[in-house]
Scaffold this motif. Structure first.
Motif, PDB file in Angstrom:
ATOM      1  N   ARG A 330       0.833  -1.206   0.000  1.00  0.00           N
ATOM      2  CA  ARG A 330       0.000   0.000   0.000  1.00  0.00           C
ATOM      3  C   ARG A 330       0.872   1.263   0.000  1.00  0.00           C
ATOM      4  O   ARG A 330       0.443   2.327  -0.453  1.00  0.00           O
ATOM      5  CB  ARG A 330      -0.913   0.032   1.225  1.00  0.00           C
ATOM      6  CG  ARG A 330      -1.975  -1.058   1.248  1.00  0.00           C
ATOM      7  CD  ARG A 330      -2.930  -0.842   2.423  1.00  0.00           C
ATOM      8  NE  ARG A 330      -3.602   0.440   2.307  1.00  0.00           N
ATOM      9  CZ  ARG A 330      -4.765   0.624   1.687  1.00  0.00           C
ATOM     10  NH1 ARG A 330      -5.375  -0.401   1.107  1.00  0.00           N
ATOM     11  NH2 ARG A 330      -5.317   1.825   1.638  1.00  0.00           N
ATOM     12  N   LEU A 331       2.080   1.139   0.519  1.00  0.00           N
ATOM     13  CA  LEU A 331       2.973   2.282   0.637  1.00  0.00           C
ATOM     14  C   LEU A 331       3.739   2.519  -0.652  1.00  0.00           C
ATOM     15  O   LEU A 331       4.128   1.574  -1.346  1.00  0.00           O
ATOM     16  CB  LEU A 331       3.959   2.065   1.784  1.00  0.00           C
ATOM     17  CG  LEU A 331       3.353   2.000   3.184  1.00  0.00           C
ATOM     18  CD1 LEU A 331       4.391   1.546   4.189  1.00  0.00           C
ATOM     19  CD2 LEU A 331       2.780   3.358   3.581  1.00  0.00           C
ATOM     20  N   ASP A 332       4.029   3.781  -0.943  1.00  0.00           N
ATOM     21  CA  ASP A 332       4.788   4.122  -2.140  1.00  0.00           C
ATOM     22  C   ASP A 332       6.205   3.552  -2.073  1.00  0.00           C
ATOM     23  O   ASP A 332       6.802   3.253  -3.100  1.00  0.00           O
ATOM     24  CB  ASP A 332       4.840   5.646  -2.309  1.00  0.00           C
ATOM     25  CG  ASP A 332       5.473   6.048  -3.632  1.00  0.00           C
ATOM     26  OD1 ASP A 332       4.919   5.685  -4.685  1.00  0.00           O
ATOM     27  OD2 ASP A 332       6.530   6.710  -3.615  1.00  0.00           O
ATOM     28  N   GLU A 333       6.732   3.382  -0.857  1.00  0.00           N
ATOM     29  CA  GLU A 333       8.075   2.818  -0.702  1.00  0.00           C
ATOM     30  C   GLU A 333       8.102   1.337  -1.038  1.00  0.00           C
ATOM     31  O   GLU A 333       9.171   0.751  -1.256  1.00  0.00           O
ATOM     32  CB  GLU A 333       8.561   3.028   0.732  1.00  0.00           C
ATOM     33  CG  GLU A 333       7.776   2.256   1.768  1.00  0.00           C
ATOM     34  CD  GLU A 333       8.093   2.650   3.191  1.00  0.00           C
ATOM     35  OE1 GLU A 333       7.979   1.786   4.080  1.00  0.00           O
ATOM     36  OE2 GLU A 333       8.445   3.824   3.435  1.00  0.00           O
ATOM     37  N   GLY A 334       6.924   0.681  -1.057  1.00  0.00           N
ATOM     38  CA  GLY A 334       6.852  -0.729  -1.387  1.00  0.00           C
ATOM     39  C   GLY A 334       7.480  -1.610  -0.328  1.00  0.00           C
ATOM     40  O   GLY A 334       7.558  -1.233   0.849  1.00  0.00           O
ATOM     41  N   ILE A 335       7.932  -2.791  -0.744  1.00  0.00           N
ATOM     42  CA  ILE A 335       8.521  -3.743   0.191  1.00  0.00           C
ATOM     43  C   ILE A 335       9.827  -4.291  -0.360  1.00  0.00           C
ATOM     44  O   ILE A 335      10.087  -4.250  -1.555  1.00  0.00           O
ATOM     45  CB  ILE A 335       7.562  -4.919   0.491  1.00  0.00           C
ATOM     46  CG1 ILE A 335       7.186  -5.640  -0.804  1.00  0.00           C
ATOM     47  CG2 ILE A 335       6.317  -4.440   1.218  1.00  0.00           C
ATOM     48  CD1 ILE A 335       6.381  -6.888  -0.573  1.00  0.00           C
ATOM     49  N   ASP A 336      10.640  -4.810   0.540  1.00  0.00           N
ATOM     50  CA  ASP A 336      11.919  -5.404   0.186  1.00  0.00           C
ATOM     51  C   ASP A 336      11.673  -6.850  -0.249  1.00  0.00           C
ATOM     52  O   ASP A 336      11.485  -7.732   0.590  1.00  0.00           O
ATOM     53  CB  ASP A 336      12.873  -5.343   1.378  1.00  0.00           C
ATOM     54  CG  ASP A 336      14.290  -5.752   1.023  1.00  0.00           C
ATOM     55  OD1 ASP A 336      14.458  -6.607   0.127  1.00  0.00           O
ATOM     56  OD2 ASP A 336      15.238  -5.232   1.647  1.00  0.00           O
ATOM     57  N   TRP A 337      11.644  -7.075  -1.564  1.00  0.00           N
ATOM     58  CA  TRP A 337      11.333  -8.404  -2.099  1.00  0.00           C
ATOM     59  C   TRP A 337      12.446  -9.403  -1.809  1.00  0.00           C
ATOM     60  O   TRP A 337      12.194 -10.594  -1.602  1.00  0.00           O
ATOM     61  CB  TRP A 337      11.065  -8.311  -3.597  1.00  0.00           C
ATOM     62  CG  TRP A 337      10.231  -9.421  -4.142  1.00  0.00           C
ATOM     63  CD1 TRP A 337      10.630 -10.458  -4.922  1.00  0.00           C
ATOM     64  CD2 TRP A 337       8.823  -9.616  -3.943  1.00  0.00           C
ATOM     65  NE1 TRP A 337       9.572 -11.281  -5.246  1.00  0.00           N
ATOM     66  CE2 TRP A 337       8.448 -10.790  -4.645  1.00  0.00           C
ATOM     67  CE3 TRP A 337       7.846  -8.913  -3.237  1.00  0.00           C
ATOM     68  CZ2 TRP A 337       7.130 -11.266  -4.653  1.00  0.00           C
ATOM     69  CZ3 TRP A 337       6.536  -9.392  -3.254  1.00  0.00           C
ATOM     70  CH2 TRP A 337       6.200 -10.548  -3.953  1.00  0.00           C
TER      71      TRP A 337
END
Length: 394
Positions: A330-337
């Motif tokens: 949901r965040l613009d920063e995303g996630i660390d895949w």
């Protein structure tokens, strides 16, 4: 499970978890002057419930402060309902209880939700003096005919006056809510609303799509054919105009529904999406501490009498891991895949992670997500279709 049983069974572990990092505190204040036609939240306008509620809330504050051994708070958020219907002495009683039972971190964010038409400049100044530094206004729209259909008690003029008063009272951050998907809304009218509230000092805008999934008066009107709402394509065009124009005005989309100027992001709400710990007090309030998720009783009268039950969920490591993309994207920063991949190996769920990766690569081809180094995040187009993307992780 009642509160005492929960605390007896898990109290020692909860205390340890609460000491690991600062908590957020959410207070659900369920009082309103009237019910909005689109509202399905737990709320009441019965004045006789106010004093019992405040007494029970203060008792809960003292109780949890003791159970968690006076933990540190770095965000406090008063939501509702309409917290701004409380008098200054009532707010002060609750603030004093929090300060007596919790450590308040320096520069902590302290937010209160408010509705225009429920307060005065004098009230705002007194609330500011109690330590609140952020205020979130339920503006919804600046068109009086739509405000009336929504059951809002304020006018567009009162909404803009409330924003001006926020500046005069000295709030560091001012947020305004806008609702999309109302009858006869046009992209121009939505953009005009955004420009006006920006001109009156907001540095944070929350954009909500009208949601009629649960029973409410407006849903009844729509189902009876007495009110026609815009279709999905029309609503998308409303969202797209703000998604395109707000960044040009200095408002970054740091979360799907939230835009802010630099430094004005809601630190409390970021806790939800980053899966950071928070304690929720009040009827229907939710809490998140380590692997534990619990929600207070939905009944205001039962909660007021101290007989409320908790709905408890204890997540195992796999459940916690599966929450990461569901909330973090949901965040613009995303996630660390890459980190998510390493955790999948530890949990021995590599096949599930590979299936996720294949699906995300498909979304990348469709222009809905983008991989940037170790991270993955939604694109502008992806934010519009986020529910379809999130289904992968449910």
């Amino acid at each position: 499970m009642d509160t005492q049983e929960f605390q007896k069974q898990f109290g020692t572990h909860l205390t340890s978890l609460a000491k690991q990092e600062p908590l957020g505190l959410y207070l659900h204040i369920p009082f309103c002057k009237d019910r909005c036609t689109y509202c399905s939240f737990v709320r009441t306008h019965e004045e006789e419930n106010r004093d019992p509620f405040i007494q029970t809330l203060i008792k809960e504050i003292h109780h949890w402060g003791q159970i968690l051994d006076r933990p540190t708070l770095n965000s406090i958020y008063w939501g509702g309902g309409t917290p701004s219907v409380l008098s200054e002495p009532e707010v002060a009683r609750i603030v004093n209880a929090i300060q007596a039972c919790f450590e308040i971190a320096p520069n902590s964010e302290q937010t209160i939700e408010a509705n225009p038409g429920t307060l005065s400049l004098a009230w705002l100044m007194s609330i500011r003096a109690l330590g609140f530094n952020r205020i979130s206004w339920g503006i919804q729209t600046l068109h009086d005919d739509l405000l009336k259909s929504l059951g809002r008690i304020h006018s567009s003029e009162e909404a803009l006056q409330a924003l001006d008063w926020s500046q005069q009272a000295g709030f560091e951050h001012v947020s305004g809510d806008l609702i999309l998907g109302l009858p006869n809304q046009s992209p121009d009218s939505v953009y005009s609303d955004a420009l006006k509230i920006i001109d009156h000092g907001v540095d944070h805008i929350s954009i909500y799509l009208l949601d009629l999934d649960k029973a409410c008066a407006l849903k009844t009107e729509v189902e009876a054919g007495r009110l026609v709402l815009p279709n999905e394509d029309q609503v998308a065009s409303l969202y797209e105009i703000l998604q395109d124009q707000l960044p040009r005005l200095g408002f970054t989309p740091y979360e799907i529904s939230n835009y802010a100027k630099q430094g004005a992001q809601s630190q409390h709400n970021l806790k939800y999406w980053r899966r950071l710990p928070y304690l929720g007090l009040g009827p229907s309030a939710a809490s998140n501490l380590g692997p534990y998720r619990w929600t207070s009783d939905l009944s205001i009268s039962t909660w007021n009498q101290g007989r409320g039950q908790l709905t408890l969920q204890s997540l195992d490591p796999l459940d916690e891991w599966m929450e990461i993309p569901l909330l973090g994207l949901r965040l613009d920063e995303g996630i660390d895949w890459h980190r998510l991949s390493a955790q999948a190996s530890v949990l021995k769920v590599e096949p599930l992670f590979h299936a996720w990766t294949n699906q995300m690569k498909y979304f990348e081809t469709a222009g809905l997500v983008i991989f940037e180094g170790p991270r993955v995040r939604l694109t502008t187009k992806g934010r519009l279709l986020s529910n379809e993307i999130f289904q992968v992780f449910v």
